[in-house]
Design a protein around this motif. Structure first.
Motif, mmCIF file in Angstrom:
data_model
loop_
_atom_site.group_PDB
_atom_site.id
_atom_site.type_symbol
_atom_site.label_atom_id
_atom_site.label_comp_id
_atom_site.label_asym_id
_atom_site.label_seq_id
_atom_site.Cartn_x
_atom_site.Cartn_y
_atom_site.Cartn_z
ATOM 1 N N ILE A 7 0.871 -1.187 0.000
ATOM 2 C CA ILE A 7 0.000 0.000 0.000
ATOM 3 C C ILE A 7 0.902 1.231 0.000
ATOM 4 N N GLY A 8 0.818 2.022 -1.077
ATOM 5 C CA GLY A 8 1.647 3.227 -1.204
ATOM 6 C C GLY A 8 2.657 3.078 -2.334
ATOM 7 N N ALA A 14 8.168 6.512 -2.654
ATOM 8 C CA ALA A 14 9.574 6.135 -2.771
ATOM 9 C C ALA A 14 9.813 4.702 -2.293
ATOM 10 N N ILE A 50 -0.747 -0.546 -4.615
ATOM 11 C CA ILE A 50 -1.918 0.323 -4.810
ATOM 12 C C ILE A 50 -1.655 1.694 -4.190
ATOM 13 N N ALA A 91 -3.453 8.069 -4.963
ATOM 14 C CA ALA A 91 -3.120 9.306 -5.682
ATOM 15 C C ALA A 91 -3.237 9.071 -7.193
ATOM 16 N N ASN A 138 16.616 15.691 -3.880
ATOM 17 C CA ASN A 138 17.869 15.352 -3.195
ATOM 18 C C ASN A 138 17.729 13.890 -2.751
ATOM 19 N N CYS A 145 -6.503 4.292 -6.637
ATOM 20 C CA CYS A 145 -7.078 3.110 -5.986
ATOM 21 C C CYS A 145 -7.279 3.437 -4.496
ATOM 22 N N LEU A 190 -8.309 2.890 -0.746
ATOM 23 C CA LEU A 190 -8.354 1.759 0.182
ATOM 24 C C LEU A 190 -9.514 1.963 1.146
ATOM 25 N N THR A 202 2.960 3.685 3.266
ATOM 26 C CA THR A 202 2.034 4.807 3.051
ATOM 27 C C THR A 202 2.600 6.156 3.476
ATOM 28 N N PHE A 236 2.561 17.250 4.156
ATOM 29 C CA PHE A 236 2.083 17.632 2.822
ATOM 30 C C PHE A 236 0.796 16.903 2.422
ATOM 31 N N LEU A 245 -0.478 16.552 -1.109
ATOM 32 C CA LEU A 245 0.033 15.514 -2.015
ATOM 33 C C LEU A 245 -0.562 14.148 -1.648
ATOM 34 N N VAL A 247 -2.989 6.688 7.166
ATOM 35 C CA VAL A 247 -3.611 5.358 7.101
ATOM 36 C C VAL A 247 -2.667 4.263 7.606
ATOM 37 N N ALA A 249 5.629 20.908 6.407
ATOM 38 C CA ALA A 249 6.700 20.044 6.934
ATOM 39 C C ALA A 249 7.151 19.051 5.870
ATOM 40 N N VAL A 305 6.560 5.875 7.372
ATOM 41 C CA VAL A 305 5.493 5.504 8.315
ATOM 42 C C VAL A 305 6.096 5.039 9.648
ATOM 43 N N ASN A 317 16.170 11.130 4.130
ATOM 44 C CA ASN A 317 14.848 10.512 4.216
ATOM 45 C C ASN A 317 14.595 9.588 3.019
ATOM 46 N N PHE A 318 15.057 10.021 1.836
ATOM 47 C CA PHE A 318 14.923 9.104 0.700
ATOM 48 C C PHE A 318 15.843 7.892 0.882
HETATM 49 C C1 LIG Z 1 8.129 19.146 0.036
HETATM 50 C C2 LIG Z 1 8.971 17.952 0.384
HETATM 51 C C3 LIG Z 1 10.282 17.896 -0.049
HETATM 52 C C4 LIG Z 1 11.091 16.820 0.315
HETATM 53 N N1 LIG Z 1 12.376 16.778 -0.137
HETATM 54 C C5 LIG Z 1 13.163 15.727 0.203
HETATM 55 C C6 LIG Z 1 14.485 15.631 -0.324
HETATM 56 O O1 LIG Z 1 14.914 16.442 -1.184
HETATM 57 N N2 LIG Z 1 15.258 14.583 0.119
HETATM 58 C C7 LIG Z 1 14.793 13.637 0.981
HETATM 59 O O2 LIG Z 1 15.537 12.718 1.340
HETATM 60 N N3 LIG Z 1 13.519 13.676 1.445
HETATM 61 C C8 LIG Z 1 12.705 14.681 1.060
HETATM 62 N N4 LIG Z 1 11.407 14.719 1.502
HETATM 63 C C9 LIG Z 1 10.920 13.588 2.342
HETATM 64 C C10 LIG Z 1 10.588 12.380 1.441
HETATM 65 O O3 LIG Z 1 9.724 12.810 0.403
HETATM 66 C C11 LIG Z 1 9.896 11.285 2.246
HETATM 67 O O4 LIG Z 1 10.631 11.003 3.412
HETATM 68 C C12 LIG Z 1 9.755 10.018 1.415
HETATM 69 O O5 LIG Z 1 8.971 10.286 0.261
HETATM 70 C C13 LIG Z 1 9.107 8.923 2.229
HETATM 71 O O6 LIG Z 1 8.907 7.813 1.401
HETATM 72 P P1 LIG Z 1 7.696 6.821 1.706
HETATM 73 O O7 LIG Z 1 7.700 5.813 0.635
HETATM 74 O O8 LIG Z 1 7.726 6.371 3.107
HETATM 75 O O9 LIG Z 1 6.393 7.747 1.574
HETATM 76 P P2 LIG Z 1 5.871 8.564 0.314
HETATM 77 O O10 LIG Z 1 6.921 8.745 -0.698
HETATM 78 O O11 LIG Z 1 5.199 9.753 0.888
HETATM 79 O O12 LIG Z 1 4.774 7.594 -0.327
HETATM 80 C C14 LIG Z 1 3.599 7.246 0.349
HETATM 81 C C15 LIG Z 1 2.549 6.884 -0.692
HETATM 82 O O13 LIG Z 1 1.411 6.350 0.000
HETATM 83 C C16 LIG Z 1 0.250 6.832 -0.621
HETATM 84 N N5 LIG Z 1 -0.858 6.793 0.325
HETATM 85 C C17 LIG Z 1 -1.005 7.531 1.458
HETATM 86 N N6 LIG Z 1 -2.188 7.242 2.027
HETATM 87 C C18 LIG Z 1 -2.798 6.310 1.245
HETATM 88 C C19 LIG Z 1 -4.049 5.655 1.294
HETATM 89 N N7 LIG Z 1 -4.948 5.917 2.259
HETATM 90 N N8 LIG Z 1 -4.369 4.758 0.325
HETATM 91 C C20 LIG Z 1 -3.481 4.522 -0.679
HETATM 92 N N9 LIG Z 1 -2.286 5.129 -0.811
HETATM 93 C C21 LIG Z 1 -1.947 6.020 0.161
HETATM 94 C C22 LIG Z 1 0.617 8.248 -1.042
HETATM 95 O O14 LIG Z 1 -0.238 8.710 -2.084
HETATM 96 C C23 LIG Z 1 2.065 8.098 -1.478
HETATM 97 O O15 LIG Z 1 2.185 7.835 -2.858
HETATM 98 C C24 LIG Z 1 10.569 15.760 1.134
HETATM 99 C C25 LIG Z 1 9.228 15.809 1.517
HETATM 100 C C26 LIG Z 1 8.429 16.889 1.150
HETATM 101 C C27 LIG Z 1 6.980 16.901 1.592
#
Ligand SMILES: Cc1cc2nc3c(=O)[nH]c(=O)nc-3n(C[C@H](O)[C@H](O)[C@H](O)COP(=O)(O)OP(=O)(O)OC[C@H]3O[C@@H](n4cnc5c(N)ncnc54)[C@H](O)[C@@H]3O)c2cc1C
Length: 394
Positions: free
Chosen positions: A13-14, A17, A36, A39, A55, A133, A135, A163, A168, A171, A176, A337, A368, A379-380
């Protein structure tokens, strides 16, 4: 209703990245994988991050770059998938990237090039990604996860929660992942906005806002944590990398300290100025934009010629400059944030596989979890490293 098969080895789910990275990794292990996301497009945060250049990692990544209630938790995944591994991946795809200050790596053209790499990896690995999609429910019946969505009901032996977190919401960020954790009785550490501007009230709000657009290279600290980075004055308060970094350690009621002339022993400089008879305004203008010197001298007046001042008065003034104490009233909140502090308690999750210790077949990766990186691509890197460790274990 889509034609997507109903039964999978793994559902993620999500499609952010960590979700895409995990899907590709698991797909290469010959698992059937469905990702899934509610967005309209995958990986919205990658697209807008780093001013559209993302970055995506850092040359130097250590466990000290992360905040987590269990500081040892991040070690295993980070050492198994270092930033060099991600760099090797993007180089293989011919990504044009550049190194900036403090080892930060950015896409040279656009962040969407990186999303394309992740989507290509998912395609090659045979992982399917369903966007739009929604959930509605997660069930665990007969050792299987059943996911009810706007595009049908899907089942899998393993469920990965990727997720992200609350930052933000525009976006489509949601909490969840925390709801799913709580559904299975998994502890969630209280969350708060991180890497976020700080706001002020009253006269300091007015003073800061009047300097909007001005940036200074400083050392900013909160208790034992300190960063040598720029701060930016804005209409809404203080921002810039130094403030975003320190916001991860600031809580309501705490102060922040700013050394406005890091690297100098200001008291010695003021004593020398006193002897030479030179004006303090002229001296400060060597280091600060004139607009800031003028404002500073209005906030903290001092005789322009220091000759009549005692060493004690000079010491007080030097302290003001090197230990300027500010009282933020709040953060600018989740809307502004970059990350979310807190999240799924890492004591409840294996640091090797990212599987819940309580709930078999349920995994949590990326933001999460109660893992937050410093500013600088960390964070990435956490998203990639946790995703790969999990994907290999599925
Ligand atoms: C403005 C901004 C700039 C940033 N710049 C940087 C940077 O330059 N370098 C860096 O290292 N980090 C950066 N970050 C942080 C980085 O984006 C996150 O730490 C990283 O994306 C986390 O990855 P993730 O896969 O855990 O979550 P995410 O990449 O946020 O992915 C989560 C996914 O889950 C989906 N989702 C959420 N809820 C549901 C639901 N109910 N049902 C289905 N799908 C759902 C979302 O749509 C999303 O696609 C930035 C964040 C922001 C907001």
């Amino acid at each position: 209703m889509s034609n997507t098969p109903q039964k999978w080895d793994v559902i993620i789910i999500g499609a952010g990245a960590s979700g895409l990275m995990c899907a590709a990794t698991a797909g290469y292990q010959n698992k059937s994988v469905l990702v899934i996301d509610h967005a309209p497009k995958a990986a919205a945060k990658i697209r807008i991050s780093g001013g559209g250049k993302c970055n995506f990692t850092n040359i130097e990544v250590t466990p000290n770059h992360f905040i987590c209630q269990n500081p040892h938790f991040v070690k295993s995944a980070l050492s198994r998938y270092p930033s060099s591994a991600f760099i090797e991946l993007v180089e293989r795809h011919g990504l044009d990237f550049e190194e900036r200050e403090l080892g930060k790596l950015f896409c040279k053209q656009r962040a969407s090039d990186l999303i394309q790499i992740l989507r290509t990896e998912c395609d090659w690995a045979g992982a399917e990604v369903l966007t739009h999609c929604d959930l509605s429910q997660v069930e665990f019946i007969n050792n299987q996860y059943r996911i009810h969505t706007s595009q049908g009901c899907f089942t899998a032996d393993k469920l990965v929660v990727a997720t992200g977190a609350l930052s933000f919401p525009k976006l489509k960020a949601t909490g969840v992942g925390y709801d799913i954790a709580k559904q299975f009785d998994i502890n969630v550490i209280a969350t708060s906005p991180g890497l976020v501007p700080l706001v002020f009230e009253g006269k300091w709000q007015e003073r800061i806002s009047a300097l909007s657009g001005l940036a200074l290279e400083v050392n900013v600290s909160c208790e034992t944590h300190a960063f040598n980075e720029a701060i930016l004055f804005t209409h809404n308060g203080l921002s810039g990398p130094g403030i975003l970094q320190i916001s991860n350690y600031w809580q309501r009621g705490k102060t922040i300290q700013i050394d406005l002339l890091p690297g100098l022993v200001v008291l010695d400089e003021l004593k020398a100025l006193k002897k030479s008879g030179q004006s303090i305004q002229k001296w400060l203008n060597q280091y600060w934009p004139k607009r800031f010197t003028q404002a500073w001298l209005e906030w903290f007046p001092i005789e322009n010629q220091l000759s009549n001042l005692t060493d004690e008065a000079l010491a007080d003034y030097a302290e003001h400059i090197q230990n300027w104490t500010l009282y933020p009233s709040d953060t600018a909140g989740y809307d502004k944030a970059e990350v979310t502090l807190g999240g799924v308690d890492t004591d409840e999750v294996s640091s090797k596989t990212f599987e819940s210790k309580k709930q078999p077949g349920l995994f949590f990766i990326g933001e999460v979890l109660d893992v937050t990186g410093h500013l600088g691509g960390y964070n990435f890197q956490w998203a990639w490293a946790s995703a790969v460790a999990c994907g290999l274990s599925l």
